[in-house]
Scaffold this active site. Structure first.
Site, mmCIF file in Angstrom:
data_model
loop_
_atom_site.group_PDB
_atom_site.id
_atom_site.type_symbol
_atom_site.label_atom_id
_atom_site.label_comp_id
_atom_site.label_asym_id
_atom_site.label_seq_id
_atom_site.Cartn_x
_atom_site.Cartn_y
_atom_site.Cartn_z
ATOM 1 N N ASP A 418 3.141 -4.156 -1.671
ATOM 2 C CA ASP A 418 2.087 -5.163 -1.604
ATOM 3 C C ASP A 418 1.640 -5.617 -2.993
ATOM 4 O O ASP A 418 1.620 -4.832 -3.941
ATOM 5 C CB ASP A 418 0.894 -4.567 -0.845
ATOM 6 N N GLU A 471 6.359 -8.162 -2.183
ATOM 7 C CA GLU A 471 5.510 -9.311 -1.914
ATOM 8 C C GLU A 471 5.114 -9.864 -3.282
ATOM 9 O O GLU A 471 4.176 -9.373 -3.917
ATOM 10 C CB GLU A 471 4.259 -8.920 -1.114
#
Length: 738
Positions: A418, A471
């Site tokens: 993330d 990401e």
């Protein structure tokens, strides 16, 4: 002030200053004072701290009384010599309180250290890639005795203790042993086993007792909002997925990867709105994902986190599957069962930041240990969280070990990492003066770059066949290039640009789409610069963004038609696929993490039509090599006509490896039927319409090419053949040669 010392201080007793420090819980080296000792030429002595006891007696290994201990102070510190013993021996302690109640215990200060010299060396070097095997709380047998070994890193602490119900949460009772320069503290507590709740009480660098801390390497935690760790040890599960694990290819760029993104707490709930446990989730997911044809499920973070509305993106337990749905074995069994059903498992992993909750990592030993001290480096303004100090070798080691733990020990197939962009740039979401340049004066976070490369190197070695997915929302070069080629080393990268551009196009009324045509084609300019995943994730259906269906223009029929056509374009487009739960059946309302998806919508044929179309897209994607083999290679794609903006039409070819048949994809993003629309074809002959998003079974009008298409040897669009096709309104069709 009351004098709590004895009137006559025994000759071989600890120095009064040491005794006072033990009694106050301020001694930094309790193992030097407590337990059994013998100085050269001196007697065997025993020192015990037990504030509940009125009397303490030493027993030998046969249970025979060897000698009583006398109060050294009047606050629970006892001391005595063993004149009949010439050398240290195995012993137990018998206690009696003022009410006459008796109990026996083994002395935690009578055991040798748990950690070995190699552990010390690797921890000190920041290269203990499986440090979770040593740090944390491990039920074990030590010196022939069952108990729990605790170890925690707190280099600047003056004292660290294990506390829990077992010692009345009194930090004076089980202070730990410091292991030299590593800054690791350890203790073995005999008789303590599975299920005990505990925390660490830490006297910080400046002498202040900090809020009780959960175990950074704890494997299980109380169910939030409770915050204590639970003695559990590493997950104990008998794995049955060896065939799956061994069969995973190291390079999955040519494999079909279609990901169903799931928030476990809100995917499906009971009628009473209660969450399902890991076992029930496994059964439900296997049945549903198997029918839908997704290759993988991706879970929003399942690391333990205190605040449910964070969806797991503010974790405190980097080694602990959340207890909201069961214990670690339950999580492991869910992964095992999914593998048995042929479904891969991806988890979101969050090394970018952590919450400021008092029981977490912040100010862990009274200093900025895991985070940067300077808020310009250590505080994330967007999320009110703390940023890891990636340049500290022990912190980088801690995070790498977490990645290894999920992939190796819990058999997770991939980590979706993330917020990588927030890690790479020192000025991420900061104004001038709010960030500190790197040593060359630049904005790149050199420590984070080295850390990410290190993670990707380590997981290759410790968990072969696993993947990492970034990401990352910027144009940072080489995110999915190998570290050996000066890349970051990820296997795949989310294509955020494709997602933003295409959604912007789809939200336009069809009459205006010709002015935004490039939004659908621009992604092909850079489609093969990285190994991409095309994400329609949870981020697109929260915080006022509405649902996927809600983004589509037009009346109700057109909304569903647009959504199906868009999914067809996505599955035809190069790149692996990711769809957030609910999107596959056209959930109408924005996602709410506190409620189940609206499964009742499947009673509506329009919603079930979307579901059936996504199911059939997945099966086509997996069965036709041209749809996935060259997802990451320019040889796998060719425009037929990408510039027909007046008609809102896109046509292209997908190619697989040599010897496989091509797939032609045509998208009509206008609400009109186009009869006899002529396109170039890669070969002449009969072509079957394999999928049509406008088919009646999906809720469409039924326009299309049900009898197939005949391509003749007439060149068009630079191709050797051509065919006249019927383009359904707001529809995508897939053609393959018969």
């Amino acid at each position: 002030m009351t004098d709590t010392t004895t009137t006559t201080w025994p000759a071989h007793a600890p120095h009064p200053n040491d005794a006072e420090a033990i009694s106050r819980g301020m001694h930094g080296d309790p193992f030097r004072i407590l337990g059994m000792h013998q100085e050269t030429g001196g007697p065997v002595t025993v020192c015990v701290f037990s504030p509940d006891a009125a009397e303490v007696t030493v027993l030998d290994h046969k249970g025979k009384e060897v000698g009583p201990l006398e109060p050294l102070r009047n606050d629970g510190l006892f001391f005595g010599e063993m004149p009949k013993k010439r050398r240290p021996f195995d012993y137990r302690l018998k206690f009696r309180n003022a009410q006459g109640h008796e109990w026996e215990l083994l002395d935690p200060y009578g055991f040798e250290p748990i950690l070995g010299e190699m552990d010390e060396y690797l921890l000190g070097e920041g290269r203990h890639e499986e440090l979770y095997r040593r740090l944390g709380a491990h039920p074990t047998t030590h010196g022939g005795v069952e108990g729990t070994a605790f170890a925690v890193w707190a280099p600047n602490a003056r004292r660290v203790s294990v506390v829990g119900h077992f010692n009345a949460w009194d930090g004076r009772r089980h202070p730990m042993r410091r292991r030299g320069a590593t800054g690791v503290w350890e203790i073995f507590i005999p008789g303590l086993g599975m299920g005990e709740i505990y925390k660490y009480e830490i006297v910080g660098a400046y002498g202040h007792t900090l809020p009780l801390k959960a175990d950074p390497v704890g494997f299980f935690a109380q169910n939030p909002p409770e915050t204590a760790s639970v003695v559990h040890g590493m997950p104990r599960h008998e794995w049955t997925d060896s065939g799956w694990m061994q069969a995973r290819p190291a390079d999955q760029r040519s494999e079909p990867v279609s990901i169903y993104e799931v928030h476990l707490g809100s995917w499906r709930r009971t009628l009473e709105n209660e969450v399902l446990d890991y076992a029930a989730l496994a059964d439900e997911l296997i049945a549903y994902v198997g029918e839908m044809g997704f290759t993988h499920v991706e879970f929003l973070p399942v690391s333990e986190h205190p605040y449910s509305p964070s969806w797991g993106y503010q974790p405190v337990g980097m080694f602990a599957p959340t207890s909201r749905f069961g214990d670690p074995e339950g999580f492991a069994k869910m992964v095992d069962k999914l593998h048995g059903a042929g479904v891969g498992v991806i988890v979101d992993w969050v090394p970018a930041h952590f919450p400021t909750d008092a029981h977490g990592l912040g100010n862990f030993d009274g200093t900025a240990l895991y985070e940067h001290a300077d808020p310009r480096q250590g505080f994330h303004q967007d999320w009110n969280t703390l940023i890891y100090n990636f340049g500290r070798q022990e912190v980088a080691n801690f995070l790498r070990a977490s990645a290894t733990f999920w992939l190796k020990e819990l058999h997770v197939d991939a980590l979706r990492v993330d917020a990588v962009a927030s890690m790479l740039y020192l000025d991420y979401s900061r104004k001038d003066g709010e960030w500190i340049p790197n040593r060359y004066g630049g904005r790149e976070n050199l420590d984070a770059i080295d850390f990410l490369k290190g993670v990707n190197r380590v997981v290759r070695d410790y968990a072969p066949g696993s993947l990492t997915i970034a990401e990352e929302s910027t144009a940072w070069p080489g995110v999915s290039r190998p570290v050996s080629e000066d890349g970051l080393g990820f296997d795949f990268k989310w294509n955020m640009g494709w997602m933003h551009d295409t959604l912007e196009y789809m939200q336009q009324d069809p009459i205006h789409r010709k002015y935004h045509h490039h939004k659908m084609t621009f992604g092909l300019v850079y489609a093969f610069s990285e190994n991409f995943v095309l994400p329609l994730s949870h981020d697109e259906v929260v915080h006022g963004k509405g649902s996927m269906l809600g983004k589509m223009p037009g009346d109700r029929w057109q909304k569903f038609a647009n959504l199906r056509a868009y999914y067809g374009f996505m599955w035809g487009h190069p790149g692996k696929k990711l769809l957030f739960m609910g999107g596959e059946f056209g959930q109408e309302r924005e996602w709410n993490h506190d409620q189940s998806l609206d499964w009742h919508l499947l009673e509506d044929p329009h919603h079930d039509g979307v579901r059936q179309f996504v199911r059939d897209l997945n099966h086509l994607y997996r069965s036709e090599p041209a749809m996935h083999q060259r997802d990451c290679s320019p040889e796998g794609f060719r425009w037929i006509e990408g510039g027909d903006s007046e008609n809102n039409v896109f046509s292209f070819i997908r190619y697989g490896e040599e010897g496989t048949k091509p797939v032609v994809v045509v998208c009509n993003m206008a609400p009109v039927v186009r009869e006899g629309y002529r396109i170039g074809m890669p070969q002449s002959g009969n072509w079957a319409e394999r999928l049509n998003s406008d088919a009646a079974t999906y809720g469409g009008s039924g326009a299309g090419n049900g009898a197939g298409v005949r391509a003749v040897e007439e060149e068009l669009h630079g191709l050797p053949a051509s065919a006249a096709v019927t383009l359904p309104p707001l529809g995508t069709i897939f053609l393959t040669p018969e």
